[in-house]
Enzyme design. Structure first.
Site, PDB file in Angstrom:
ATOM      1  N   ASP A   1      -8.066  24.560  -6.251  1.00 29.70           N
ATOM      2  CA  ASP A   1      -8.568  24.455  -4.876  1.00 29.70           C
ATOM      3  C   ASP A   1      -7.648  25.173  -3.898  1.00 29.70           C
ATOM      4  O   ASP A   1      -6.422  24.978  -3.940  1.00 29.70           O
ATOM      5  CB  ASP A   1      -8.666  22.958  -4.511  1.00 29.70           C
ATOM      6  CG  ASP A   1      -9.383  22.745  -3.189  1.00 29.70           C
ATOM      7  OD1 ASP A   1      -9.578  23.732  -2.447  1.00 29.70           O
ATOM      8  OD2 ASP A   1      -9.737  21.604  -2.906  1.00 29.70           O
TER       9      ASP A   1
ATOM     10  N   HIS B   1       0.438  -3.265  14.818  1.00 28.06           N
ATOM     11  CA  HIS B   1       1.100  -2.145  14.117  1.00 28.06           C
ATOM     12  C   HIS B   1       1.187  -1.003  15.119  1.00 28.06           C
ATOM     13  O   HIS B   1       0.169  -0.634  15.717  1.00 28.06           O
ATOM     14  CB  HIS B   1       0.308  -1.743  12.875  1.00 28.06           C
ATOM     15  CG  HIS B   1       1.111  -0.912  11.914  1.00 28.06           C
ATOM     16  ND1 HIS B   1       1.705   0.274  12.276  1.00 28.06           N
ATOM     17  CD2 HIS B   1       1.436  -1.106  10.617  1.00 28.06           C
ATOM     18  CE1 HIS B   1       2.356   0.775  11.234  1.00 28.06           C
ATOM     19  NE2 HIS B   1       2.218  -0.046  10.210  1.00 28.06           N
TER      20      HIS B   1
ATOM     21  N   LYS C   1       0.813  -1.215   0.000  1.00 25.74           N
ATOM     22  CA  LYS C   1       0.000   0.000   0.000  1.00 25.74           C
ATOM     23  C   LYS C   1       0.852   1.274   0.000  1.00 25.74           C
ATOM     24  O   LYS C   1       0.438   2.323  -0.448  1.00 25.74           O
ATOM     25  CB  LYS C   1      -0.936   0.023   1.216  1.00 25.74           C
ATOM     26  CG  LYS C   1      -0.192   0.031   2.542  1.00 25.74           C
ATOM     27  CD  LYS C   1      -1.129   0.058   3.745  1.00 25.74           C
ATOM     28  CE  LYS C   1      -1.764  -1.271   4.029  1.00 25.74           C
ATOM     29  NZ  LYS C   1      -0.807  -2.336   4.467  1.00 25.74           N
TER      30      LYS C   1
ATOM     31  N   GLU D   1       5.949  -5.784   8.601  1.00 25.34           N
ATOM     32  CA  GLU D   1       5.297  -5.240   7.397  1.00 25.34           C
ATOM     33  C   GLU D   1       5.801  -3.827   7.109  1.00 25.34           C
ATOM     34  O   GLU D   1       5.021  -2.871   7.097  1.00 25.34           O
ATOM     35  CB  GLU D   1       3.777  -5.208   7.615  1.00 25.34           C
ATOM     36  CG  GLU D   1       3.143  -6.551   7.887  1.00 25.34           C
ATOM     37  CD  GLU D   1       1.723  -6.421   8.468  1.00 25.34           C
ATOM     38  OE1 GLU D   1       1.231  -5.282   8.641  1.00 25.34           O
ATOM     39  OE2 GLU D   1       1.130  -7.458   8.761  1.00 25.34           O
TER      40      GLU D   1
HETATM   41  C1  LIG Z   1      -1.466  -3.276   8.221  1.00 25.82           C
HETATM   42  C2  LIG Z   1      -0.347  -2.379   7.846  1.00 25.82           C
HETATM   43  N1  LIG Z   1       0.887  -2.898   7.748  1.00 25.82           N
HETATM   44  C3  LIG Z   1       1.949  -2.146   7.388  1.00 25.82           C
HETATM   45  C4  LIG Z   1       1.791  -0.817   7.097  1.00 25.82           C
HETATM   46  C5  LIG Z   1       3.012  -0.037   6.685  1.00 25.82           C
HETATM   47  O1  LIG Z   1       3.387   0.834   7.670  1.00 25.82           O
HETATM   48  P1  LIG Z   1       4.723   1.706   7.567  1.00 25.82           P
HETATM   49  O2  LIG Z   1       4.710   2.369   6.244  1.00 25.82           O
HETATM   50  O3  LIG Z   1       4.638   2.637   8.701  1.00 25.82           O
HETATM   51  O4  LIG Z   1       5.879   0.774   7.704  1.00 25.82           O
HETATM   52  C6  LIG Z   1       0.534  -0.209   7.230  1.00 25.82           C
HETATM   53  C7  LIG Z   1       0.356   1.216   6.973  1.00 25.82           C
HETATM   54  O5  LIG Z   1      -0.709   1.758   7.011  1.00 25.82           O
HETATM   55  C8  LIG Z   1      -0.566  -1.011   7.598  1.00 25.82           C
HETATM   56  O6  LIG Z   1      -1.805  -0.521   7.702  1.00 25.82           O
END
Ligand SMILES: Cc1ncc(COP(=O)(O)O)c(C=O)c1O
Length: 459
Positions: free
Chosen positions: A361, A197, A69, A274
């Site tokens: 905007d 997290h 993401k 993660e």
């Molecule tokens: C479930 C989950 N894992 C990992 C991440 C990644 O977090 P970061 O970019 O702080 O390492 C996020 C970020 O929103 C998340 O929601």
């Protein structure tokens, strides 16, 4: 520089002795001879490898599952796939992307505790077994749609000191965990571990320590209920650049100590994380062009002159904004400040300035107040550390297209990625020299170093 399109994504090899910063300079020079001065990115994939080696050195027990993401560019995901990381996917589309690169489903965790039923079915049909949950309703959905799921109970953390809080939305409270585990047992589900997290942009390493201790309690509950608990997932939250308030290695010391205490190596628990921001933030440099400018004169300039300061405020309008790459200001609480491309003279007057995006905007403001010289339409501003939560969430609102993307990598780095892909990571003894080799591939910048007033800071 020549282009390599034979792999899963297109990138350019850096000529010997050249760095990504030189490419920024080259692209600026190329477009400065035309009117076509669109914003662009340069992404140094060598920086992603550097981060990976840094991760492996500092957290040897923890397998990173990159959080797609954060930046779903195929080039980044393919580079990490070659390096052997796992992936945290939030949706069917992210699973599709990762699997399209040949990643085995065992290297994917579907780390979204609240999933659409059709997407759980998709994961099931495509062999993705690991997935998180934090509620009874989720357990019931999984029981209906995914008979081979390996469930990971996400617990809430005290993320009150993080830049972006997540436990306001996700994570079971400790007191709810036993009930959830019992429900999972009743439903015949397989719970394999615990995740958390600490919030993105963590500023307090003790949050990890407390969360690891909490995870231990929940592990013990699971073991009591006869689950085969063998997975701890410590989530993300790591800084993406070295100008963050809390340094990566300050966090890793705390994590390693807590792991040794609560999950010692002989406990037989696999530990994953993660990380998102950590891997990509510093790899991306965004270059924008000043497309318009306004000069606001002070009503009462006499007092300003006495102080030797300016009698005017400057407003610069650039060709990317908060509906584009700078959405990180709204969604990721980022503070972005530019580096000047043109070196200012030592005695150059600085003016209070604001910087605005290109849309119609009034919300589209990148910097509310900073000190910059008197720049002109056509001049360039450079923003570093722009890889995390930027391109992944940008739109084309008002018809403004996303910046062009230029991926670069040195031949050394490319060879190194291929070697890791075939033979695995260097041994601990070889790690230091590998790290130094990759680090020295990025030569110092041709750009003017940031002055104190205009240093980039993206947290
Ligand atoms: C479930 C989950 N894992 C990992 C991440 C990644 O977090 P970061 O970019 O702080 O390492 C996020 C970020 O929103 C998340 O929601």
């Amino acid at each position: 520089m020549n282009t390599n399109a034979s792999s899963e994504f297109e990138f350019s090899f850096l000529d010997e002795g050249f760095s990504a910063r030189d490419i920024v300079e080259q692209k600026i020079n190329e477009s400065s001879s035309t009117d076509d001065r669109d914003a662009f990115y340069v992404c140094d994939l060598g920086d992603v490898l550097k981060k990976h080696l840094r991760w492996v050195r500092a957290l040897p027990r923890i397998t990173p599952f990159y959080a797609v993401k954060c930046n779903d560019s195929r080039a980044v995901v393919a580079t990490l796939a070659s390096l052997g990381t796992g992936f945290d996917c939030a949706s069917k589309t992210e699973i599709q992307l990762v699997q399209s690169l040949g990643v085995d489903p065992s290297r994917i965790i579907y780390a979204n505790p609240c999933k659409q039923v059709s997407q759980i079915k998709y994961a099931s049909a495509h062999g993705v077994q690991m997935m998180t949950f934090d509620s009874e309703v989720e357990l019931m959905k999984v029981a209906r749609c995914h008979e081979n799921a390996k469930l990971v109970l996400r617990i809430a953390t005290d993320d009150s000191k993080a830049m972006c809080r997540l436990s306001v939305k996700f994570g079971a409270q400790l007191k709810a965990c036993r009930g959830l585990l019992e429900r999972a047992k009743d439903l015949g589900l397989d719970v394999v571990g615990v995740s958390f997290h600490v919030g993105s942009g963590c500023t307090d390493p003790q949050t990890y320590s407390q969360a690891i201790a909490d995870a231990r309690c929940v592990f013990d509950m699971g073991v009591e209920l006869d689950f085969n608990m063998d997975l701890l997932d410590i989530g993300g939250g790591f800084p993406g650049s070295d100008d963050a308030e809390l340094k990566f290695e300050e966090i890793t010391v705390v994590i390693n100590t807590a792991l040794d205490k609560y999950f010692p190596p002989d406990a037989g628990v696999k530990v994953i994380a993660e990380p998102g921001r950590f891997y990509v933030a510093s790899a991306y440099t965004l270059v924008v062009n000043i497309i318009a400018k306004k000069v606001l004169m002070d009503d009462d300039s006499s007092s300003d002159e006495d102080e030797g300061t300016s009698d005017r405020t400057l407003m610069y309008y650039v060709n990317d904004g908060v509906y584009g790459s700078f959405n990180c200001i709204l969604y990721d609480h980022a503070h972005c400040l530019p580096i000047l491309h043109k070196k200012p003279k030592p005695d150059e007057t600085m003016y209070p300035c604001s910087i605005w995006g290109p849309t119609c905007d009034g919300l589209d403001r990148i910097v509310e107040q900073c000190d910059l010289p008197d720049l002109q339409v056509g001049d360039w501003l450079v923003f570093e550390n722009m890889g995390a939560y930027t391109v992944a969430a940008s739109s084309t609102f008002n018809g403004f297209q996303r910046p062009d993307m230029h991926y670069v990598m040195s031949r050394h780095v490319w060879q190194h990625v291929q070697e890791i892909n075939i033979k695995g990571l260097p041994s601990p003894a070889e790690m230091t020299s590998a790290f130094e080799m990759v680090a020295c591939c990025s030569r110092s910048t041709c750009l003017e170093l940031p002055s104190k007033q205009c240093q980039t800071r993206v947290v």
